[in-house]
Write an enzyme that holds these catalytic residues in place. Structure first.
Site, PDB file in Angstrom:
ATOM      1  N   SER A  82       0.857  -1.196   0.000  1.00 19.07           N
ATOM      2  CA  SER A  82       0.000   0.000   0.000  1.00 19.07           C
ATOM      3  C   SER A  82       0.884   1.234   0.000  1.00 19.07           C
ATOM      4  O   SER A  82       2.025   1.191   0.503  1.00 19.07           O
ATOM      5  CB  SER A  82      -0.875   0.022   1.260  1.00 19.07           C
ATOM      6  N   TYR A 109      -1.460  -0.976  10.476  1.00 17.60           N
ATOM      7  CA  TYR A 109      -1.590  -1.226   9.041  1.00 17.60           C
ATOM      8  C   TYR A 109      -0.450  -0.555   8.278  1.00 17.60           C
ATOM      9  O   TYR A 109       0.209  -1.178   7.440  1.00 17.60           O
ATOM     10  CB  TYR A 109      -2.939  -0.688   8.564  1.00 17.60           C
TER      11      TYR A 109
HETATM   12  N1  LIG Z   1      -8.741  -1.036  -1.339  1.00 23.16           N
HETATM   13  C1  LIG Z   1      -7.756  -0.201  -1.157  1.00 23.16           C
HETATM   14  O1  LIG Z   1      -7.938   1.033  -1.237  1.00 23.16           O
HETATM   15  C2  LIG Z   1      -6.374  -0.698  -0.864  1.00 23.16           C
HETATM   16  C3  LIG Z   1      -5.329   0.214  -0.864  1.00 23.16           C
HETATM   17  C4  LIG Z   1      -4.038  -0.225  -0.597  1.00 23.16           C
HETATM   18  C5  LIG Z   1      -3.807  -1.557  -0.351  1.00 23.16           C
HETATM   19  N2  LIG Z   1      -4.839  -2.442  -0.329  1.00 23.16           N
HETATM   20  C6  LIG Z   1      -4.513  -3.841  -0.066  1.00 23.16           C
HETATM   21  O2  LIG Z   1      -5.110  -4.676  -1.033  1.00 23.16           O
HETATM   22  C7  LIG Z   1      -5.327  -5.967  -0.485  1.00 23.16           C
HETATM   23  C8  LIG Z   1      -6.760  -6.384  -0.768  1.00 23.16           C
HETATM   24  O3  LIG Z   1      -7.616  -5.449  -0.131  1.00 23.16           O
HETATM   25  P1  LIG Z   1      -9.066  -5.062  -0.705  1.00 23.16           P
HETATM   26  O4  LIG Z   1      -9.201  -3.609  -0.631  1.00 23.16           O
HETATM   27  O5  LIG Z   1      -9.314  -5.783  -1.970  1.00 23.16           O
HETATM   28  O6  LIG Z   1      -9.952  -5.654   0.495  1.00 23.16           O
HETATM   29  P2  LIG Z   1     -11.226  -6.577   0.550  1.00 23.16           P
HETATM   30  O7  LIG Z   1     -12.178  -6.289  -0.557  1.00 23.16           O
HETATM   31  O8  LIG Z   1     -11.697  -6.471   1.949  1.00 23.16           O
HETATM   32  O9  LIG Z   1     -10.635  -8.050   0.290  1.00 23.16           O
HETATM   33  C9  LIG Z   1      -9.846  -8.693   1.209  1.00 23.16           C
HETATM   34  C10 LIG Z   1      -9.681 -10.133   0.761  1.00 23.16           C
HETATM   35  O10 LIG Z   1      -8.810 -10.799   1.676  1.00 23.16           O
HETATM   36  C11 LIG Z   1      -9.477 -11.951   2.207  1.00 23.16           C
HETATM   37  N3  LIG Z   1      -8.982 -12.176   3.561  1.00 23.16           N
HETATM   38  C12 LIG Z   1      -9.124 -11.401   4.660  1.00 23.16           C
HETATM   39  N4  LIG Z   1      -8.530 -11.970   5.725  1.00 23.16           N
HETATM   40  C13 LIG Z   1      -7.987 -13.123   5.276  1.00 23.16           C
HETATM   41  C14 LIG Z   1      -7.250 -14.169   5.891  1.00 23.16           C
HETATM   42  N5  LIG Z   1      -6.961 -14.153   7.196  1.00 23.16           N
HETATM   43  N6  LIG Z   1      -6.847 -15.216   5.122  1.00 23.16           N
HETATM   44  C15 LIG Z   1      -7.161 -15.276   3.803  1.00 23.16           C
HETATM   45  N7  LIG Z   1      -7.855 -14.317   3.169  1.00 23.16           N
HETATM   46  C16 LIG Z   1      -8.264 -13.261   3.899  1.00 23.16           C
HETATM   47  C17 LIG Z   1     -10.966 -11.610   2.108  1.00 23.16           C
HETATM   48  O11 LIG Z   1     -11.818 -12.746   2.063  1.00 23.16           O
HETATM   49  P3  LIG Z   1     -12.380 -13.539   3.388  1.00 23.16           P
HETATM   50  O12 LIG Z   1     -13.081 -12.543   4.217  1.00 23.16           O
HETATM   51  O13 LIG Z   1     -13.258 -14.624   2.812  1.00 23.16           O
HETATM   52  O14 LIG Z   1     -11.173 -14.130   4.054  1.00 23.16           O
HETATM   53  C18 LIG Z   1     -10.974 -10.904   0.753  1.00 23.16           C
HETATM   54  O15 LIG Z   1     -10.930 -11.866  -0.298  1.00 23.16           O
HETATM   55  C19 LIG Z   1      -4.984  -5.860   1.002  1.00 23.16           C
HETATM   56  O16 LIG Z   1      -3.677  -6.348   1.235  1.00 23.16           O
HETATM   57  C20 LIG Z   1      -5.040  -4.356   1.246  1.00 23.16           C
HETATM   58  O17 LIG Z   1      -4.239  -3.972   2.333  1.00 23.16           O
HETATM   59  C21 LIG Z   1      -6.116  -2.051  -0.573  1.00 23.16           C
END
Ligand SMILES: NC(=O)c1ccc[n+]([C@@H]2O[C@H](COP(=O)([O-])OP(=O)(O)OC[C@H]3O[C@@H](n4cnc5c(N)ncnc54)[C@H](OP(=O)(O)O)[C@@H]3O)[C@@H](O)[C@H]2O)c1
Length: 283
Positions: A163, A180
């Site tokens: 991130s 985070y």
């Molecule tokens: N969205 C943003 O603005 C943003 C910005 C910077 C970085 N990121 C990074 O992008 C990545 C994905 O985030 P996202 O925004 O797409 O979030 P999201 O929509 O909440 O998706 C998170 C995913 O991770 C899974 N997950 C959560 N805990 C887990 C665990 N203990 N073991 C295995 N799977 C797990 C969730 O499914 P389950 O609940 O079924 O486990 C889901 O598939 C993360 O690393 C986040 O930090 C996101």
């Protein structure tokens, strides 16, 4: 002239026949990335997250895409990436269905927002366990499968979803994301260490550093920060991230086009990190 003769340019961004594993692939950025891998030609993409039903419905949506290669499949492999047992379970499920892996997207991540003075120890630990320790465990456990077909000419790939919060300051104040932000800085540096460790084994390791993308994880913070539209307007590119932005960088890093990129941390945030006076980079 030799410089003009690029080798097989039409296949430079192809993932024809590749086998990939995506943690956190059931929704959000992981699902966009998985869709990109499949549409770029991957043969098998294993979709992992904790909830079996979420993995299954993501795979159903991916397998219904109109432009997949014949026989290409998304395969659900539910597992908890935050524990070593969960990662070993994931490895066992994947190993039962393939003898090698070409691409590992260590994407699963979690966040926690709370003020500094009351920021809970348990929340800090939970975030570090998934975002750092879990990423290290999944890369270490999958290294033998990644090595199977890896070569200097056609390296296997690890892409970590980090991130911009790991490059700049995370959210401060009432919804402070201290653990985070620290976890993302840690995982970016872990990626650099592993790039040098695993490069000689024919495996590249890079980080993608997204800015704000609407997702289940970010939507709450987006709302508290004034809403998607207002935040988008503040961005130098006047919008938030969208699925294609992740798709593009993931295909670049995992195809022949990215074969010599190793140890990089690529920002995908419209330039918000470098915006003058902007110290409160979100997520
Ligand atoms: N969205 C943003 O603005 C943003 C910005 C910077 C970085 N990121 C990074 O992008 C990545 C994905 O985030 P996202 O925004 O797409 O979030 P999201 O929509 O909440 O998706 C998170 C995913 O991770 C899974 N997950 C959560 N805990 C887990 C665990 N203990 N073991 C295995 N799977 C797990 C969730 O499914 P389950 O609940 O079924 O486990 C889901 O598939 C993360 O690393 C986040 O930090 C996101």
């Amino acid at each position: 002239m030799a410089e003009a003769q690029l080798h097989d340019f039409p296949s430079l961004f192809s993932l024809e026949g590749k086998v990939a594993v995506v943690t956190g692939g059931s929704r959000g950025l992981g699902l966009s990335a998985a869709s990109a891998l499949l549409q770029a030609g991957a043969q098998k993409v294993f979709i992992s997250s904790r909830k079996p039903a979420a993995c299954a419905s993501a795979c159903a949506a991916l397998n219904a895409l109109p432009n997949l290669r014949p026989g290409a499949r998304a395969i659900p492999v539910p597992a908890d990436a935050a524990t070593l047992d969960g990662v070993k379970h994931l490895l066992a499920q994947v190993s039962a269905q393939t003898d090698h892996v070409d691409v590992l997207l260590a994407n699963a991540g979690a966040s926690w927002g709370e003020a500094f003075d009351t920021h809970p120890d348990g929340a800090f630990a939970k975030v570090m366990d998934l975002n750092v320790r879990g990423v290290f465990n999944v890369i270490r456990e999958f290294a033998p499968l990644l090595q199977k077909r890896a070569s200097a000419k056609d390296p296997s790939r690890v892409v970590i979803t980090a991130s911009v919060a790991g490059l700049g300051i995370g959210t401060l104040g009432k919804q402070g994301t201290y653990g985070y932000s620290a976890s993302k800085a840690a995982v970016i540096h872990l990626g650099r260490n592993l790039a040098v460790e695993l490069g000689p084994r024919g495996i590249t390791v890079n980080s993608v550093c997204p800015g704000f993308f609407p997702s289940k994880m970010s939507n709450g913070l987006l709302e508290m920060s004034g809403g998607a539209e207002a935040l988008g307007k503040e961005n130098p590119m006047r919008r938030l991230g969208r699925p294609e932005d992740i798709a593009g960088v993931v295909v670049y890093l995992t195809s022949r086009a990215g074969a010599h990129v190793n140890g990089a941390a690529i920002e995908v945030d419209g330039g918000a990190l470098w915006q003058r006076g902007q110290l409160d980079v979100k997520l």
